[in-house]
Write a protein that holds these residues in place. Structure first.
Motif, PDB file in Angstrom:
ATOM      1  N   ASP A   1      29.851  61.030 -28.908  1.00  0.00           N
ATOM      2  CA  ASP A   1      29.656  62.042 -29.572  1.00  0.00           C
ATOM      3  C   ASP A   1      30.384  61.618 -30.883  1.00  0.00           C
ATOM      4  OD1 ASP A   1      30.656  64.501 -27.917  1.00  0.00           O
ATOM      5  OD2 ASP A   1      32.096  64.238 -27.365  1.00  0.00           O
TER       6      ASP A   1
ATOM      7  N   ARG B   1      22.587  69.249 -16.510  1.00  0.00           N
ATOM      8  CA  ARG B   1      23.010  69.484 -15.585  1.00  0.00           C
ATOM      9  C   ARG B   1      22.873  71.363 -15.059  1.00  0.00           C
ATOM     10  NH1 ARG B   1      28.349  68.020 -16.252  1.00  0.00           N
ATOM     11  NH2 ARG B   1      28.980  66.232 -17.304  1.00  0.00           N
TER      12      ARG B   1
ATOM     13  N   TRP C   1      17.662  65.740 -21.222  1.00  0.00           N
ATOM     14  CA  TRP C   1      19.526  65.113 -21.039  1.00  0.00           C
ATOM     15  C   TRP C   1      20.256  66.769 -20.831  1.00  0.00           C
ATOM     16  CZ3 TRP C   1      23.840  65.511 -23.696  1.00  0.00           C
ATOM     17  CH2 TRP C   1      24.745  64.683 -22.783  1.00  0.00           C
ATOM     18  N   VAL C   2      20.095  67.203 -22.267  1.00  0.00           N
ATOM     19  CA  VAL C   2      20.476  68.548 -22.129  1.00  0.00           C
ATOM     20  C   VAL C   2      20.448  69.439 -20.338  1.00  0.00           C
ATOM     21  CG1 VAL C   2      21.368  70.714 -23.273  1.00  0.00           C
ATOM     22  CG2 VAL C   2      21.270  68.787 -24.079  1.00  0.00           C
TER      23      VAL C   2
ATOM     24  N   GLU D   1      31.898  68.846 -21.940  1.00  0.00           N
ATOM     25  CA  GLU D   1      31.968  67.844 -20.212  1.00  0.00           C
ATOM     26  C   GLU D   1      33.115  67.687 -20.050  1.00  0.00           C
ATOM     27  OE1 GLU D   1      29.705  64.293 -20.953  1.00  0.00           O
ATOM     28  OE2 GLU D   1      28.325  65.727 -20.898  1.00  0.00           O
TER      29      GLU D   1
ATOM     30  N   ALA E   1      25.145  57.661 -25.699  1.00  0.00           N
ATOM     31  CA  ALA E   1      24.768  58.477 -25.906  1.00  0.00           C
ATOM     32  C   ALA E   1      26.394  59.360 -25.984  1.00  0.00           C
ATOM     33  CB  ALA E   1      24.460  60.370 -25.029  1.00  0.00           C
TER      34      ALA E   1
ATOM     35  N   ASN F   1      27.148  65.237 -29.269  1.00  0.00           N
ATOM     36  CA  ASN F   1      28.256  66.228 -29.025  1.00  0.00           C
ATOM     37  C   ASN F   1      28.200  66.985 -27.794  1.00  0.00           C
ATOM     38  OD1 ASN F   1      30.181  68.436 -29.407  1.00  0.00           O
ATOM     39  ND2 ASN F   1      28.123  69.666 -30.240  1.00  0.00           N
ATOM     40  N   ARG F   2      29.711  66.004 -26.906  1.00  0.00           N
ATOM     41  CA  ARG F   2      29.560  66.578 -25.340  1.00  0.00           C
ATOM     42  C   ARG F   2      30.684  66.755 -25.317  1.00  0.00           C
ATOM     43  NH1 ARG F   2      27.440  60.844 -22.649  1.00  0.00           N
ATOM     44  NH2 ARG F   2      27.782  61.142 -20.774  1.00  0.00           N
TER      45      ARG F   2
ATOM     46  N   TYR G   1      25.976  71.361 -27.719  1.00  0.00           N
ATOM     47  CA  TYR G   1      25.798  70.684 -26.475  1.00  0.00           C
ATOM     48  C   TYR G   1      24.433  69.366 -26.765  1.00  0.00           C
ATOM     49  CZ  TYR G   1      26.025  68.273 -22.341  1.00  0.00           C
ATOM     50  OH  TYR G   1      26.092  67.201 -20.856  1.00  0.00           O
ATOM     51  N   SER G   2      24.667  68.238 -27.325  1.00  0.00           N
ATOM     52  CA  SER G   2      23.941  66.666 -27.221  1.00  0.00           C
ATOM     53  C   SER G   2      24.158  66.286 -26.893  1.00  0.00           C
ATOM     54  CB  SER G   2      23.459  67.185 -28.323  1.00  0.00           C
ATOM     55  OG  SER G   2      24.251  66.830 -29.722  1.00  0.00           O
ATOM     56  N   MET G   3      23.544  64.583 -27.560  1.00  0.00           N
ATOM     57  CA  MET G   3      23.849  63.338 -26.775  1.00  0.00           C
ATOM     58  C   MET G   3      25.133  62.994 -27.807  1.00  0.00           C
ATOM     59  SD  MET G   3      20.687  61.891 -25.255  1.00  0.00           S
ATOM     60  CE  MET G   3      19.428  62.255 -26.255  1.00  0.00           C
TER      61      MET G   3
ATOM     62  N   ASP H   1      24.037  56.851 -21.405  1.00  0.00           N
ATOM     63  CA  ASP H   1      25.390  56.836 -21.411  1.00  0.00           C
ATOM     64  C   ASP H   1      26.279  56.316 -22.673  1.00  0.00           C
ATOM     65  OD1 ASP H   1      26.309  59.368 -20.416  1.00  0.00           O
ATOM     66  OD2 ASP H   1      26.400  58.280 -19.095  1.00  0.00           O
TER      67      ASP H   1
END
Length: 355
Positions: free
Chosen positions: A342, A300, A296-297, A216, A340, A212-213, A208-210, A337
């Motif tokens: 994919d 959540r 950022w990760v 979500e 960020a 590679n979302r 999970y990263s900015m 956003d």
């Protein structure tokens, strides 16, 4: 099994963990379980094999525990070569960490290739339980706190895989179990099987990263519904989300700072422009791009912790400084956003969870 209270011949420089190691660290619950993890955990994927001096590894591991990182994440094939990261961590258990075992959360995994033959990878009962025994031997441990199925196995009934995890717990060799890179659907199926068995399946480890979302799009909802937590890996996209990958960072290095994965994304001008924009947001916050990526990760609640690797104490401390400012305003999130997004080729693990 090694007795940690016994003197170790040839051991010098006795280690005493910092008395204030838990000051200022807010430990976060893993879903609805009683397991707590630090927001940043140390992963031993690449920097703790036999290609790195043990003295450097020891310095990093000591620094981690001294700064409240009580969770250390391994897998059977971490190295290089395979198994060497666990062996080196086992040396740390003998030399330094034995007296602190009860404070630590140590995890390992099995699922990717480890040894030749039909029982050397994936999710069969024979492989998983044999691998766990070997991991415990290498790490000089009687049990791990978390044992993961490292990837979904489309050729083995899920009941067998989760049943093996159940056996690991009932045998006293694992306290909790988890899964990694499973889709939302497979996660729900795995949790249903585990609940029927009474198995504490409490955590999922996804990439999970900015850039590679994927989680979500259904997985975080599934984890929330099931009361499971997540611990993210590759939050920095294997170096892509660091200042050295920006236009300025590349220029200062007089060469490419391409990440370790093979991807044209590493040289795409449009992607680099987005990385530059994210770095600008980070710098306005007084953070590096890597620090913003970690924050950022962690925004959540589903994500209990994020794994970082470290090749030096300096790098580890820089990552820990991300915790000095975890707040992201709505305006900052909206701006992030925009950039960020994919990127194709960034996530080497996407799709391994599907049958």
């Amino acid at each position: 099994m090694v007795r940690f209270d016994s003197p170790v011949p040839g051991t010098h420089d006795p280690y005493l963990a910092a008395a204030d190691r838990y000051r200022g660290t807010d430990y976060r619950p893993v879903g609805r379980s009683g397991l707590l993890l630090p927001p940043i955990s140390l992963g031993l994927w690449y920097n703790f094999g036999d290609d790195r001096p043990f003295a450097t590894q020891r310095e990093i591991l000591r620094c981690a525990l001294d700064h409240g990182i009580s969770h250390f994440d391994l897998a059977n094939n971490y190295g290089p070569p395979y198994g060497s990261a666990e062996e080196n961590f086992g040396r740390m258990m003998i030399k330094d960490f034995g007296p602190y075992r009860h404070e630590m959360i140590i995890s390992s995994k099995a699922g990717w290739d480890m040894w030749p033959g039909p029982y050397g990878q994936l999710g069969g009962r024979t492989y998983l339980l044999n691998s766990l025994d070997e991991s415990l031997r290498r790490m000089n441990l009687d049990y791990v706190d978390i044992f993961y199925s490292h990837r979904f196995d489309p050729d083995t009934p899920l009941e067998e895989t989760i049943g093996a995890l159940d056996t690991a717990v009932r045998s006293g060799k694992a306290r909790f179990v988890g899964i990694s890179s499973y889709s939302a659907e497979r996660t729900r199926q795995a949790k249903a099987i585990a609940d029927d068995l009474g198995t504490p399946l409490v955590i999922h480890q996804p990439s999970y990263s900015m850039v590679n979302r994927w989680i979500e799009r259904g997985l975080t909802d599934a984890l929330d519904d099931l009361g499971m937590g997540a611990i993210a890996f590759t939050a920095l996209a294997q170096g892509m989300l660091t200042d050295r990958f920006t236009s300025k960072g590349r220029a200062n290095q007089h060469g490419s700072s391409r990440p370790s994965f093979s991807s044209d994304a590493a040289r795409d001008p449009k992607i680099i422009a987005r990385i530059d924009a994210l770095a600008e947001i980070a710098h306005r916050r007084g953070q590096s791009l890597a620090q913003l990526a970690l924050v950022w990760v962690l925004r959540r609640p589903t994500v209990t912790s994020t794994l970082v690797g470290a090749s030096s104490v300096h790098q580890l401390k820089e990552n820990l400084q991300a915790l000095d400012n975890l707040d992201l305003s709505d305006e900052e999130l909206a701006e992030i956003d925009k950039y960020a997004i994919d990127e194709t080729g960034v996530d080497m693990w996407r799709g391994v969870s599907e049958s």
